[in-house]
Scaffold this motif. Sequence first.
Motif, short mmCIF file in Angstrom:
data_model
loop_
_atom_site.label_atom_id
_atom_site.label_comp_id
_atom_site.label_asym_id
_atom_site.label_seq_id
_atom_site.Cartn_x
_atom_site.Cartn_y
_atom_site.Cartn_z
N ALA A 75 0.80 -1.12 -0.44
CA ALA A 75 -0.06 0.03 0.38
C ALA A 75 0.89 1.30 0.04
O ALA A 75 0.65 2.12 -0.70
CB ALA A 75 -0.99 -0.28 1.47
N MET A 76 1.87 1.29 0.69
CA MET A 76 3.24 2.14 0.58
C MET A 76 3.51 2.68 -0.75
O MET A 76 3.64 3.79 -0.83
CB MET A 76 4.12 2.29 1.49
CG MET A 76 4.24 3.36 3.12
SD MET A 76 5.21 2.59 4.00
CE MET A 76 6.26 4.13 4.13
N TYR A 77 3.74 1.77 -1.12
CA TYR A 77 4.43 1.59 -2.44
C TYR A 77 3.39 2.41 -3.62
O TYR A 77 4.07 3.42 -3.85
CB TYR A 77 4.64 0.28 -3.52
CG TYR A 77 5.22 0.34 -4.96
CD1 TYR A 77 5.77 0.67 -4.77
CD2 TYR A 77 3.70 0.65 -5.72
CE1 TYR A 77 6.24 1.00 -6.19
CE2 TYR A 77 4.26 0.19 -7.34
CZ TYR A 77 5.36 0.39 -7.43
OH TYR A 77 4.89 0.53 -9.09
N VAL A 78 1.74 2.78 -3.19
CA VAL A 78 0.63 3.38 -3.53
C VAL A 78 1.28 4.67 -3.48
O VAL A 78 0.99 5.61 -4.59
CB VAL A 78 -0.21 2.68 -4.41
CG1 VAL A 78 -1.19 3.50 -5.00
CG2 VAL A 78 -0.27 1.56 -4.33
N VAL A 92 2.06 -7.20 -3.74
CA VAL A 92 1.16 -7.34 -5.31
C VAL A 92 0.09 -7.08 -5.39
O VAL A 92 -0.87 -5.64 -5.12
CB VAL A 92 1.82 -8.05 -5.98
CG1 VAL A 92 0.91 -7.76 -6.92
CG2 VAL A 92 3.67 -7.96 -6.18
N ASN A 93 -0.99 -7.70 -4.16
CA ASN A 93 -2.15 -7.80 -3.58
C ASN A 93 -2.64 -6.40 -3.19
O ASN A 93 -3.23 -5.68 -3.31
CB ASN A 93 -2.46 -9.62 -3.17
CG ASN A 93 -2.52 -10.44 -4.39
OD1 ASN A 93 -2.35 -10.55 -5.38
ND2 ASN A 93 -2.55 -11.37 -3.31
N THR A 130 -5.08 -1.00 -3.25
CA THR A 130 -4.79 -0.09 -2.65
C THR A 130 -4.84 1.28 -4.41
O THR A 130 -5.79 1.94 -3.72
CB THR A 130 -3.59 0.89 -2.13
OG1 THR A 130 -3.03 -0.50 -1.27
CG2 THR A 130 -3.26 2.03 -1.92
N PHE A 131 -4.61 1.24 -5.14
CA PHE A 131 -5.10 1.66 -6.47
C PHE A 131 -6.91 1.29 -6.99
O PHE A 131 -7.05 2.47 -6.88
CB PHE A 131 -4.45 1.06 -6.96
CG PHE A 131 -2.84 1.30 -7.95
CD1 PHE A 131 -2.72 2.37 -8.09
CD2 PHE A 131 -1.93 0.73 -8.13
CE1 PHE A 131 -1.24 2.98 -8.55
CE2 PHE A 131 -0.38 0.82 -8.17
CZ PHE A 131 -0.44 2.17 -8.71
N SER A 132 -7.10 -0.05 -6.53
CA SER A 132 -8.42 -0.11 -7.03
C SER A 132 -9.13 0.81 -5.34
O SER A 132 -10.27 1.60 -5.76
CB SER A 132 -9.06 -1.35 -6.78
OG SER A 132 -8.17 -1.67 -7.68
N TYR A 133 -8.50 1.12 -4.54
CA TYR A 133 -9.97 1.52 -3.74
C TYR A 133 -9.74 3.12 -3.52
O TYR A 133 -10.23 3.90 -3.05
CB TYR A 133 -9.26 1.86 -1.94
CG TYR A 133 -9.48 2.42 -0.49
CD1 TYR A 133 -10.71 2.02 -0.54
CD2 TYR A 133 -8.33 3.17 -0.31
CE1 TYR A 133 -11.01 2.83 0.45
CE2 TYR A 133 -8.98 4.25 0.74
CZ TYR A 133 -10.41 3.78 0.96
OH TYR A 133 -11.16 4.78 2.34
N ILE A 134 -8.26 3.90 -4.39
CA ILE A 134 -7.91 5.18 -4.70
C ILE A 134 -9.08 5.03 -5.61
O ILE A 134 -9.90 6.80 -6.03
CB ILE A 134 -6.39 5.46 -4.86
CG1 ILE A 134 -6.09 5.36 -3.82
CG2 ILE A 134 -6.85 6.67 -5.61
CD1 ILE A 134 -3.46 5.30 -4.00
#
Length: 197
Positions: free
Chosen positions: A112-115, A175-176, A181-185
Amino acid sequence: MLLQELLKTKTKGSHDQLEELMFVHEIMNKTLSLDQYKTLLATNYLVHAAIESKIHHALDENTASQVGADQRYKLSALIKDLEEAGISKDELDQIDITVPNHEYSPAAALGAMYVLEGATMGGQVIQKKLKATPAFEGLNLNYYTIYGDNLMHNWKSFVGVLNTAVPESDYEQVVNSASETFSYIATVSQRVNTILV
């Protein structure tokens, strides 16, 4: 393959989709409107308010220290930007958005932090474009400039830890979590769009 490269490859579709929602074309063309900027701000605020602290607290002590998690909080910068843009934080806090309620494992927290850290890297380009757009004169853009001269150092130190601290058996978790996180944003962005615009 380095975990950083695996993440970039595996999340490319989600990343590209999110860029569409987050007005990247308008930013790059210097045609972003103030209303669109407010949508971006509101989205980033709601996401950070929901998960930033959770993510940082899920890191084990050693990893948190290595990535300097205490220096990576962006919520206060976003709150300053909301004030400058005349957006009511209290009204945003009333928006009904489903918050991920799962507990993050240390590996998932890094995903998540990567995003979020990647978005901060992109902020350098965004703030330059916005500062060259007359509609944004006088705004400090605290969120997009939060790391200042330490931006590249902070990104390199983060991916350095990412690439060395996670055992290969946990790659899938990372990765998941990044994909989620991308989907949540994206979900938050769509919800904010229906309310603010």
